[in-house]
Design a protein around this motif. Structure first.
Motif, PDB file in Angstrom:
ATOM      1  N   SER A  35     -18.728 -77.999   1.146  1.00 19.38           N
ATOM      2  CA  SER A  35     -17.914 -78.292  -0.026  1.00 19.38           C
ATOM      3  C   SER A  35     -17.171 -77.051  -0.498  1.00 19.38           C
ATOM      4  CB  SER A  35     -18.801 -78.796  -1.177  1.00 19.38           C
ATOM      5  OG  SER A  35     -19.451 -79.996  -0.841  1.00 19.38           O
ATOM      6  N   ARG A  37     -14.445 -76.025  -4.068  1.00 15.33           N
ATOM      7  CA  ARG A  37     -13.691 -76.454  -5.233  1.00 15.33           C
ATOM      8  C   ARG A  37     -12.509 -75.523  -5.412  1.00 15.33           C
ATOM      9  NH1 ARG A  37     -15.157 -76.999 -11.669  1.00 15.33           N
ATOM     10  NH2 ARG A  37     -14.981 -74.731 -11.589  1.00 15.33           N
ATOM     11  N   SER A  85      -9.175 -74.388  -7.596  1.00 12.82           N
ATOM     12  CA  SER A  85      -8.675 -74.370  -8.965  1.00 12.82           C
ATOM     13  C   SER A  85      -7.174 -74.140  -8.952  1.00 12.82           C
ATOM     14  CB  SER A  85      -9.348 -73.249  -9.771  1.00 12.82           C
ATOM     15  OG  SER A  85     -10.740 -73.456  -9.868  1.00 12.82           O
ATOM     16  N   PHE A 142     -12.925 -86.353  -1.854  1.00 13.30           N
ATOM     17  CA  PHE A 142     -12.259 -85.400  -2.739  1.00 13.30           C
ATOM     18  C   PHE A 142     -12.145 -85.997  -4.136  1.00 13.30           C
ATOM     19  CE2 PHE A 142      -9.517 -82.916   0.589  1.00 13.30           C
ATOM     20  CZ  PHE A 142     -10.644 -82.719   1.361  1.00 13.30           C
ATOM     21  N   THR A 143     -12.227 -85.134  -5.140  1.00 15.22           N
ATOM     22  CA  THR A 143     -12.071 -85.561  -6.527  1.00 15.22           C
ATOM     23  C   THR A 143     -11.184 -84.577  -7.271  1.00 15.22           C
ATOM     24  OG1 THR A 143     -14.298 -86.536  -6.530  1.00 15.22           O
ATOM     25  CG2 THR A 143     -13.262 -86.141  -8.669  1.00 15.22           C
ATOM     26  N   SER A 192      -9.700 -83.317 -10.921  1.00 10.05           N
ATOM     27  CA  SER A 192      -9.966 -83.330 -12.351  1.00 10.05           C
ATOM     28  C   SER A 192      -9.072 -82.291 -13.017  1.00 10.05           C
ATOM     29  CB  SER A 192     -11.446 -83.042 -12.636  1.00 10.05           C
ATOM     30  OG  SER A 192     -11.816 -81.776 -12.144  1.00 10.05           O
ATOM     31  N   TYR A 246      -8.447 -79.077 -10.934  1.00  4.23           N
ATOM     32  CA  TYR A 246      -9.423 -78.789  -9.893  1.00  4.23           C
ATOM     33  C   TYR A 246      -9.324 -79.818  -8.766  1.00  4.23           C
ATOM     34  CZ  TYR A 246     -11.439 -76.264 -13.829  1.00  4.23           C
ATOM     35  OH  TYR A 246     -11.633 -75.433 -14.910  1.00  4.23           O
ATOM     36  N   GLN A 250     -12.125 -80.928  -6.086  1.00  5.32           N
ATOM     37  CA  GLN A 250     -13.467 -80.832  -5.514  1.00  5.32           C
ATOM     38  C   GLN A 250     -13.443 -81.503  -4.155  1.00  5.32           C
ATOM     39  OE1 GLN A 250     -16.393 -79.332  -6.719  1.00  5.32           O
ATOM     40  NE2 GLN A 250     -17.169 -79.818  -4.676  1.00  5.32           N
ATOM     41  N   ASN A 273     -15.664 -82.432  -0.841  1.00  3.92           N
ATOM     42  CA  ASN A 273     -16.987 -82.586  -0.257  1.00  3.92           C
ATOM     43  C   ASN A 273     -16.881 -83.152   1.155  1.00  3.92           C
ATOM     44  OD1 ASN A 273     -18.107 -81.775  -2.752  1.00  3.92           O
ATOM     45  ND2 ASN A 273     -18.183 -83.886  -3.479  1.00  3.92           N
TER      46      ASN A 273
END
Length: 125
Positions: free
Chosen positions: A17, A19, A21, A68-69, A71, A80, A82, A84
């Motif tokens: 994973s 993340r 930014s 993927f997420t 936010s 962001y 994220q 995974n």
């Protein structure tokens, strides 16, 4: 002045994973949707997801859906991504972009006004 800066990329093993930014300055981030794009080696840049101005709606390309997420925190002027369950096929330069996006056109680059310089993500064992 307007700045869009991505960070968080790097080398990760398959299944891992990361993340990313996206920090913005010089404009009101909450006026704009945030899209994430990527360019894999030898391929055209593709849109992989987008989040609405207030963060209540996010859409994803089939290639990343469920892994993927996206936010955002408008108070911090930051979005962001994220990621995974990363795969070697996810290796690419990842870009953050902001714009006033017409629903249904989230993956079209010309919907976006502000772009970052990109951050490299490499998925390899």
């Amino acid at each position: 002045q307007v700045q869009v800066v991505e960070s968080g990329g790097g080398l990760v093993q398959p299944g891992g994973s990361l993340r990313l930014s996206c920090v913005t300055s010089g404009f009101k981030m909450n006026y704009y949707a945030v899209g994430w794009f990527r360019r894999a080696p030898g391929k055209q840049r593709e849109g992989i997801g987008c989040i609405s101005e207030n963060g209540d709606i996010a859409v994803y390309a089939d290639s990343v859906k469920g892994r993927f997420t996206i936010s955002r925190d408008n108070a911090k002027n930051t979005a962001y991504l994220q990621m995974n369950s990363l795969k070697p096929d996810d290796t690419a330069v990842y870009y953050c972009a902001l714009g006033v996006v017409v629903p249904g056109r989230e993956y079209y680059e010309d919907e976006y006004t502000y772009w970052g310089q990109g951050t490299q993500v490499t998925v390899s064992s």
